[in-house]
Design an enzyme around this catalytic site. Structure first.
Site, short mmCIF file in Angstrom:
data_model
loop_
_atom_site.label_atom_id
_atom_site.label_comp_id
_atom_site.label_asym_id
_atom_site.label_seq_id
_atom_site.Cartn_x
_atom_site.Cartn_y
_atom_site.Cartn_z
NE ARG A 183 17.62 -8.40 21.69
CZ ARG A 183 16.59 -8.49 20.87
NH1 ARG A 183 16.72 -9.05 19.68
NH2 ARG A 183 15.41 -8.02 21.23
CG ASN A 207 14.97 -7.64 15.97
OD1 ASN A 207 16.11 -7.40 16.36
ND2 ASN A 207 14.01 -8.03 16.78
CE1 TYR A 222 15.37 -13.45 11.79
CE2 TYR A 222 14.26 -11.43 12.43
CZ TYR A 222 14.91 -12.60 12.77
OH TYR A 222 15.11 -12.91 14.10
CD GLU A 272 15.14 -11.03 17.02
OE1 GLU A 272 14.48 -11.50 16.06
OE2 GLU A 272 14.63 -10.81 18.14
#
Length: 537
Positions: free
Chosen positions: A113, A348, A350, A422
């Site tokens: 990506r 994404n 985290y 991500e």
């Protein structure tokens, strides 16, 4: 130095509460795991890859016809990162992309990506010509990825755009930016779409609207009290309008792709197009109804704000109830082309954080605002952190959050296909830390193992498991992390900023073994600069 690294390394392993065990045998470490996560725990065809973005890795900021981007201008005028660092050179990927693709191939990546620099393709936006050298650069990347059997997963816009568009009409605060974006997207489809089968229109519009127009810490650095001390801006309103224009730009670009490129016209490209947002998992700070409602409100004010329009055609009712007339409206025509404008959802993710209600309790002044949904977020409850801290202020290691966020998105959006675009670990403050300690990144391995196990659990649910189709490590290599500069490191590879050598960390070896469906890292040596050669993964 090697012995010091070994001692520190063993201490970290023994001290942390993980399933990893280490034993020493002739100066080498062997890892053991109970029920380790394996490649075979995921569906056949699941895309495992790594990610970067143009401004963060390319450098060559004025080479071969590229113009100044908004980030170039911002970092040159204000200074970014520590000591005024910027992305002028970054990882020098512009000149080293062939070596980087060799690294990807040796790792066994199935997808990469990356993003396309708007200012490299259209230095003046739609007010100028296409830069043929920019087209040539990305054609070389895509051709070489395909040659190596690596799927190009392309983000059209990842924060950077020609600075001229900011100066000419105010970029994302002006509807004209929609036309500029669609023009850019069409050039990308025409130039690369015969080989690119996965498109992302915009990366994290929700985060960019917050950082650029609410906090003012990203360009164009607009904000108002109490969020910051910017020269101009309105933190309570402008994020809504910037986000609205980004969503409409996505919708128009997706409509163009679906109608003219995806399948109808010959030769049909047959790809998929999606949108990526930044997704915290929000958990209630207490068991009170107010905090549970605050957590749900935070989910809606972030995920719902971002994905409801391109899936359902309009903003969530809850946001309209709170914001009223300040929340922009979609016309009937816009609702029509916005609805079902994505083929997949990009997440994404985290960290998870706690949420506290501010409607009936005291909160920080920046949290007790309508733009935040009257919600305060924190990583601490009763003096205990939600997870192990990292070098990013709001990022904690909370593996359960991966399953929770996937389940939430699956339920809200009827299990539309998803990609984890991500997920990564930033080592705690690395000032004055020996390179050997950076290379022996056990905690990064633990992070990815635990988050992947959580993701696999969401996919494997007996009834209606989540339709997740890929996972991208952020990042392939340490890079320029926006206003955090080069001292926040997410990469599988360390980059020597003097030589630009890419030096594989222990996590790179782990990922290679994982992709080969090996459950163990077999006797990896303690890594030193002397013992590690470039591309030895």
């Amino acid at each position: 130095m090697v012995l010091n690294s070994l001692a520190i390394y063993l201490f970290v392993i023994l001290a942390c509460s993980s399933t990893l065990e280490a034993s020493i045998n002739g100066g080498r470490l062997r890892f053991k795991q109970e029920n380790p996560i394996k490649r075979s725990d995921f569906p056949p065809g699941f895309l495992f890859g790594a990610a970067t973005s143009a401004y963060q890795v390319e450098g060559a900021y004025l080479e071969d016809g590229k113009s100044l981007s908004n980030w170039d201008d911002f970092c040159h005028s204000k200074g970014c990162g520590e000591n005024g660092e910027n992305g002028d050179v970054a990882d020098n990927h512009y000149h080293l992309f062939l070596k980087d693709i060799e690294i990807m191939h040796s790792l066994g990546l199935k997808a990469y990506r990356f993003s396309i620099s708007w200012a490299r393709i259209l230095p003046r936006g739609r007010f100028g010509e296409v830069n043929p050298l920019g087209i040539m650069f990305y054609n070389k990347i895509i051709d070489n990825l395909v040659l190596k059997g690596i799927e190009p997963f392309v983000t059209i816009h990842h924060q950077d755009f020609p600075q001229e568009l900011e100066e000419k009409y105010g970029s994302w605060l002006n509807p004209q930016m929609q036309d500029d974006f669609v023009h850019f997207a069409e050039i990308c489809y025409k130039s690369f779409g015969d080989r690119v089968k996965y498109w992302i229109t915009i990366n994290e519009p929700n985060l960019f609207s917050e950082m650029g127009y609410e906090r003012g810490t990203y360009p164009p650095a607009r904000c108002s009290y109490p969020f910051g001390n910017c020269l101009s801006g309105n933190s309570d309103v402008e994020p809504l309008y910037a986000m609205h224009n980004m969503l409409l730009a996505h919708g128009k670009a997706a409509k163009l792709y679906h109608e003219k490129f995806q399948a109808i016209h010959k030769p049909k490209q047959g790809g998929l197009i999606g949108l990526v947002i930044h997704c915290f998992m929000y958990e209630p700070l207490t068991d009170s109804d107010l905090d549970r409602e605050a957590a749900e409100r935070a989910m809606i004010f972030n995920i719902g704000w971002s994905f409801d329009p391109p899936i359902f055609g309009d903003y969530p009712k809850e946001m309209r109830d709170y914001h009223g007339s300040e929340l922009p409206r979609f016309s009937l025509e816009e609702k029509s082309f916005m609805k079902n404008s994505i083929d997949f959802i990009g997440i994404n993710h985290y960290s998870a954080v706690y949420t506290k209600d501010c409607t009936n309790s005291s909160c920080l002044e920046t949290a007790n605002r309508l733009i935040k949904g009257f919600v305060e977020i924190t990583g601490e409850r009763d003096g205990v952190l939600i997870g192990e801290p990292t070098s990013m202020p709001r990022f904690f290691v909370v593996p359960r959050g991966m399953e929770e966020i996937v389940d939430y998105v699956k339920t809200r959006y009827n299990n539309k296909p998803m990609f984890i675009t991500e997920n990564g670990y930033s080592s705690p403050n690395i000032h004055d830390v020996a390179v050997e300690e950076i290379l022996n990144d056990v905690k990064r391995i633990e992070f990815h193992q635990s988050y992947l196990a959580s993701l696999a659990k969401a996919i494997r649910q007996v009834w209606n498991g989540a339709d997740v189709r890929g996972y991208f490590v952020w990042a392939l290599m340490d890079n320029y992390e926006w206003t955090f500069g080069y001292n926040v490191r997410f990469g599988l590879h360390y980059v020597d900023q003097n030589t630009f050598d890419r030096i594989p960390k222990l996590s790179a070896k782990w990922y290679q073994d994982f992709l080969k469906n090996n459950s163990l890292i077999h006797n990896p040596s303690i890594r030193t600069l002397e013992s590690v050669q470039m591309f030895d993964v």
